[in-house]
Design an enzyme around this catalytic site. Sequence first.
Site, mmCIF file in Angstrom:
data_model
loop_
_atom_site.group_PDB
_atom_site.id
_atom_site.type_symbol
_atom_site.label_atom_id
_atom_site.label_comp_id
_atom_site.label_asym_id
_atom_site.label_seq_id
_atom_site.Cartn_x
_atom_site.Cartn_y
_atom_site.Cartn_z
ATOM 1 N N THR A 259 -5.727 -3.513 6.796
ATOM 2 C CA THR A 259 -5.762 -4.856 6.467
ATOM 3 C C THR A 259 -5.923 -5.879 7.610
ATOM 4 O O THR A 259 -6.421 -5.627 8.780
ATOM 5 C CB THR A 259 -4.456 -5.226 5.817
ATOM 6 O OG1 THR A 259 -4.172 -6.848 5.273
ATOM 7 C CG2 THR A 259 -3.278 -5.111 6.880
ATOM 8 N N TYR B 97 -0.859 -12.025 -4.963
ATOM 9 C CA TYR B 97 0.331 -11.348 -5.967
ATOM 10 C C TYR B 97 1.652 -11.879 -5.508
ATOM 11 O O TYR B 97 2.420 -10.993 -6.304
ATOM 12 C CB TYR B 97 -0.219 -9.967 -5.792
ATOM 13 C CG TYR B 97 -0.010 -9.348 -4.338
ATOM 14 C CD1 TYR B 97 1.221 -8.754 -3.985
ATOM 15 C CD2 TYR B 97 -1.142 -9.169 -3.692
ATOM 16 C CE1 TYR B 97 1.272 -8.117 -2.769
ATOM 17 C CE2 TYR B 97 -1.126 -8.454 -2.264
ATOM 18 C CZ TYR B 97 0.380 -7.869 -1.984
ATOM 19 O OH TYR B 97 0.484 -7.324 -0.858
ATOM 20 N N ALA C 40 -13.231 -19.961 1.390
ATOM 21 C CA ALA C 40 -14.744 -19.738 2.014
ATOM 22 C C ALA C 40 -13.925 -18.830 3.346
ATOM 23 O O ALA C 40 -14.736 -18.635 4.158
ATOM 24 C CB ALA C 40 -15.262 -20.879 2.767
ATOM 25 N N GLY C 41 -12.754 -17.999 3.071
ATOM 26 C CA GLY C 41 -12.332 -17.027 4.223
ATOM 27 C C GLY C 41 -12.864 -15.599 3.903
ATOM 28 O O GLY C 41 -13.946 -15.680 3.481
ATOM 29 N N SER D 195 0.668 -1.143 0.068
ATOM 30 C CA SER D 195 -0.317 -0.064 0.133
ATOM 31 C C SER D 195 0.834 1.314 0.063
ATOM 32 O O SER D 195 0.663 2.216 -0.873
ATOM 33 C CB SER D 195 -0.964 0.198 1.105
ATOM 34 O OG SER D 195 -1.930 -0.922 0.908
ATOM 35 N N ASN E 188 -11.902 -1.527 5.060
ATOM 36 C CA ASN E 188 -10.484 -1.520 4.698
ATOM 37 C C ASN E 188 -10.277 -0.133 4.394
ATOM 38 O O ASN E 188 -8.920 0.066 4.242
ATOM 39 C CB ASN E 188 -10.447 -2.286 3.319
ATOM 40 C CG ASN E 188 -10.874 -1.729 2.170
ATOM 41 O OD1 ASN E 188 -11.721 -1.021 1.935
ATOM 42 N ND2 ASN E 188 -10.013 -1.902 0.930
ATOM 43 N N LYS F 15 -10.351 -5.255 10.030
ATOM 44 C CA LYS F 15 -11.303 -4.937 9.209
ATOM 45 C C LYS F 15 -12.772 -5.187 9.627
ATOM 46 O O LYS F 15 -13.533 -4.177 9.424
ATOM 47 C CB LYS F 15 -11.370 -5.791 7.632
ATOM 48 C CG LYS F 15 -10.081 -5.658 6.950
ATOM 49 C CD LYS F 15 -10.141 -6.189 5.471
ATOM 50 C CE LYS F 15 -9.040 -5.947 4.632
ATOM 51 N NZ LYS F 15 -9.190 -6.678 3.432
ATOM 52 N N GLY G 225 -4.020 -10.673 -7.905
ATOM 53 C CA GLY G 225 -3.980 -10.220 -6.898
ATOM 54 C C GLY G 225 -3.672 -8.570 -6.925
ATOM 55 O O GLY G 225 -4.042 -7.719 -6.206
ATOM 56 N N ASP H 231 -12.462 -2.818 -1.485
ATOM 57 C CA ASP H 231 -12.095 -4.450 -1.885
ATOM 58 C C ASP H 231 -13.249 -4.955 -2.958
ATOM 59 O O ASP H 231 -12.945 -5.345 -4.008
ATOM 60 C CB ASP H 231 -12.065 -5.421 -0.857
ATOM 61 C CG ASP H 231 -10.747 -5.239 -0.084
ATOM 62 O OD1 ASP H 231 -9.748 -4.671 -0.958
ATOM 63 O OD2 ASP H 231 -10.488 -5.698 0.960
#
Length: 279
Positions: free
Chosen positions: A68, A221, A133-134, A23, A93, A72, A242, A109
């Site tokens: 992050t 990424y 599934a997170g 970032s 975020n 969040k 990503g 996001d």
Amino acid sequence: MTTRAPDARRAAVLGSPIAHSLSPVLHRAAYAELGLGDWTYERHEVDEAALPAFLGRLGGDWAGLSLTMPLKRAVIPLLDSVSPTAASVEAVNTVVFTADGRRTGDNTDIPGMVAALRERGVEQVETAAVLGAGATASSALAALSRVCTGAVTAYVRSDRRAAEMREWGERLGVEVRTAPWSEAARALTAPLVVATTPAGTTDALAAAVPERPATLFDVLYDPWPTDLAARWSGYGGAVVSGLDLLVHQAVLQVEQMTGLAPAPLAAMRAAGEHALAAR
């Protein structure tokens, strides 16, 4: 109309761990392009327990924060308002500090995912598959609610995760079907596959990529490309990375924090690519 942002403002990304975050690279590149020479953007190691005190110390020179994991959801009770987008997935975020001192929360996001897909020509699909599934998977479902007209099949490792994904689908207005991870190879024939799992998780699926794949959105990424993404692009399929997501969500953050639009997408992506190549 775009208005000139005030000078000498501060912003930062918070999280734990945070040393890996790109970032600062992206936001600083935007400031340079926008002529915001007095703006700064840093990273701070902050966990859930330390978040309230950190926010309490911020002065009027702060423009905003990127958040992050694991912050969040933890930040939500500390805000004055939360956007409907952020509320839909219970995840913020982006925090913007208004002129009157209010703390407003948003989630970039989700629109960032949609923008990254549209950049690759994916405006609408009839069906989609989600691997995992997170927390990222719930954001993916929210994005798919704007892109997918039919059912989304989520491939998960437990009955509990399956139930959670179906619940998110009900909340977000998405028809979610679930299947065990052992059948994940079947996902690869979908018009759009969104991989939301940690590094290495999908490597074993690379051998199952069909000869004419459609579109893969892999939220990782670093390292890049993943085995799955490399095989996918090798067969001529479209791949959204990503980094694409990271850049598009950061573009929206810059615009909200500075009040200047459009943010310099190309310069931000180039800075991110350069930073990753140097790792």
